[in-house]
Design an enzyme around this catalytic site. Structure first.
Site, PDB file in Angstrom:
ATOM      1  N   TYR A  99     119.098 -20.184 114.166  1.00  9.43           N
ATOM      2  CA  TYR A  99     117.654 -20.219 113.903  1.00  9.43           C
ATOM      3  C   TYR A  99     116.848 -20.286 115.193  1.00  9.43           C
ATOM      4  O   TYR A  99     115.986 -19.426 115.454  1.00  9.43           O
ATOM      5  CB  TYR A  99     117.322 -21.407 112.999  1.00  9.43           C
TER       6      TYR A  99
ATOM      7  N   LYS B 273     114.587 -17.289 116.964  1.00  8.59           N
ATOM      8  CA  LYS B 273     113.148 -17.534 117.123  1.00  8.59           C
ATOM      9  C   LYS B 273     112.748 -17.439 118.595  1.00  8.59           C
ATOM     10  O   LYS B 273     111.683 -16.904 118.925  1.00  8.59           O
ATOM     11  CB  LYS B 273     112.774 -18.910 116.564  1.00  8.59           C
TER      12      LYS B 273
END
Length: 490
Positions: free
Chosen positions: A238, A242
């Site tokens: 994640y 990002k």
């Protein structure tokens, strides 16, 4: 000097919001419609195959939430009519060119009308399949940027990231891209759009050639994401994807494109708007709350002095709107940390104490209609001591080993090992945050607060100052009751 108005700026504006079915996006939609009913139009990009499916998702996954009860009470029987005039739901997907919008006329209208873009679509699973995380969190940013460059009246692109793109840094973490850019330069070959995309495609083709099952493909792609993240210095898929999304945004944005990046840490239930305590799903710390209240949490991997950087979702939304208004039509590229760890820190151990205090006073009633007794569980301050405890806890009882043999023993052994691996995988995913030793600087955000205090009239209506939070009162009287009501349905 005459003060300006945040609400007035939103009047007659056309806004595109991606990720509107998510926690943050949903609260943003509600806030805009509630404080500025004269907004011209909200385009909501929703992942769906067609207009009917998109409309169904909007009705059930956005407007159907209790979050909108204040707005519904305000408009009464005219609510549906108001929504139909102000909100246009668009089936699409940031994973594709043109945001997956297939209707040419709608695309032309969007490019002609849209003045503000809020890019909040994201996959937030720490260990999502690498191909899925890349397509949404990284390449989705490029697709959004490409679309933004086609918008003739664009005044601001606001991109939602996460404070934890910093990785596992220690000390004061600045509101810039220094740490990310340093790691990018250390990568053997940063041609992310080619290298990682090819790597994913090759792995998928290999698995399909082997006629691998969907479960095998999913698990392999999850492992690949974690492997690539750790290779480049990030703890999970994640935050890695990002971070790379931020890099691509900075690298590919044109000089005249006005954009800002908002990096919240752990986003928690509403502080006050539209009412206190609304929350959707589990927000990191809520897993601990649920485990405690049900008596299922037997230990914690935790640095007792770890600062848990939390911020209520309505404060994040207020900061987003303020950032849009203050920076509109300016080519800034500014980054905002919207959190609490610098100005009003709360230690995880304090949260633990509040949780025990709450459920001692208001115990969880189990399925046998009996109250669950809670107590402070043991804390393990290092991964090594935690692993030792887990291995002992999940090891096969000696008496069981002596009683069974052969295939029966083998089945039990496999089952125990699977459970052990699952527990350790989850702990490893949360470890960076339970032992986090960083504090997020918010100099830019404090300057934004100062500008809104001194230059705009609705300071109280757009509060995002964490120093006003009494953490014990918020956790005990707002967040836990809200989590129990809206998530655990108690």
């Amino acid at each position: 000097m005459e003060l300006e108005s945040i609400v007035a700026y939103l009047s007659n504006k056309t806004i595109l919001i991606t990720g509107a079915t998510g926690f943050l996006g949903m609260v943003l939609v509600e806030k805009i419609l509630r404080v500025q009913p004269d907004v011209k139009r909200l385009y909501l990009l929703v992942r769906a195959t067609d207009a009917e499916s998109a409309a169904y998702r909007m009705k059930n996954e956005i407007l159907g939430k209790e979050l909108f009860k204040v707005l519904k009470e305000t408009w009464g029987e005219d609510f549906d009519s108001f929504i139909s005039q102000k909100v246009v739901v668009i089936p699409g997907d940031v994973s594709f060119e043109n945001l997956g919008v297939k209707d040419v006329i709608i695309m032309e209208n969007m490019c002609t009308e849209i003045q503000i873009i809020v890019s909040s679509a994201a996959n937030t699973k720490f260990d999502e399949r690498y191909d899925i995380s890349l397509s949404i969190n990284t390449f989705g940013v490029l697709h959004m940027l490409s679309f933004a460059n086609k918008c003739l009246k664009l005044e601001m692109l606001l991109h939602i990231s996460t404070a934890y793109v910093c990785g596992e840094k220690v000390g004061l973490i600045l509101e810039d891209s220094t740490s990310i850019n340093k790691r990018v330069k250390e990568m053997p070959r940063f041609d992310f759009e080619v290298v990682e995309k090819n790597l994913v495609n090759e792995k998928l083709n290999e698995l399909r050639t082997q006629d691998a099952s969907e479960d095998v493909i999913t698990n392999t792609m999850k492992d690949l994401g974690i492997e690539r993240a750790k290779l480049h210095g990030w703890p999970n898929t994640y935050v890695f994807t990002k971070a790379m999304g931020e890099v691509l945004l900075s690298h590919h944005s044109k000089n005249n494109l006005p954009f800002v990046i908002v990096r919240p840490p752990i986003v928690s239930s509403t502080y006050s708007e539209p009412f206190p305590g609304w929350v959707q799903g589990y927000r990191t710390v809520d897993s601990v709350i649920a485990g405690y209240c049900k008596g299922k949490l037997t230990c914690l991997l935790l640095g007792p002095m770890t600062v848990m950087d939390m911020i209520p979702v309505d404060m994040v939304v207020n900061s987003m709107i303020a950032a849009i208004v203050v920076n509109a039509n300016k080519s800034s590229g500014i980054i905002y940390h919207v959190g609490s760890s610098l100005r009003n820190p709360i230690k995880f151990d304090d949260i633990r104490s509040f949780v025990v205090k709450y459920f001692t006073k208001y115990p969880w009633i189990n399925k046998d209609e009996k109250p669950v007794v809670v107590r402070k569980v043991p804390i393990f301050k290092t991964m090594a001591t935690f692993r030792m405890y887990i291995k002992i806890r999940y090891s096969l009882p000696l008496k069981l080993v002596n009683k069974v043999s052969g295939q029966c023993f083998q089945n039990i052994y496999v089952k125990y090992n699977q459970k052990l691996r699952l527990v350790m995988r989850m702990v490893e995913l949360y470890r960076p945050y339970m032992l986090f030793k960083g504090i997020f600087d918010d100099t830019n955000t404090e300057e934004l607060r100062k500008i809104t205090r001194e230059g705009y009239i609705e300071v109280e209506d757009f509060n995002f100052d964490p120093t006003c939070i009494d953490w014990e009162d918020y956790i005990m009287n707002t967040h836990i009751p809200g989590f129990l009501k809206h998530v655990l349905n108690k």
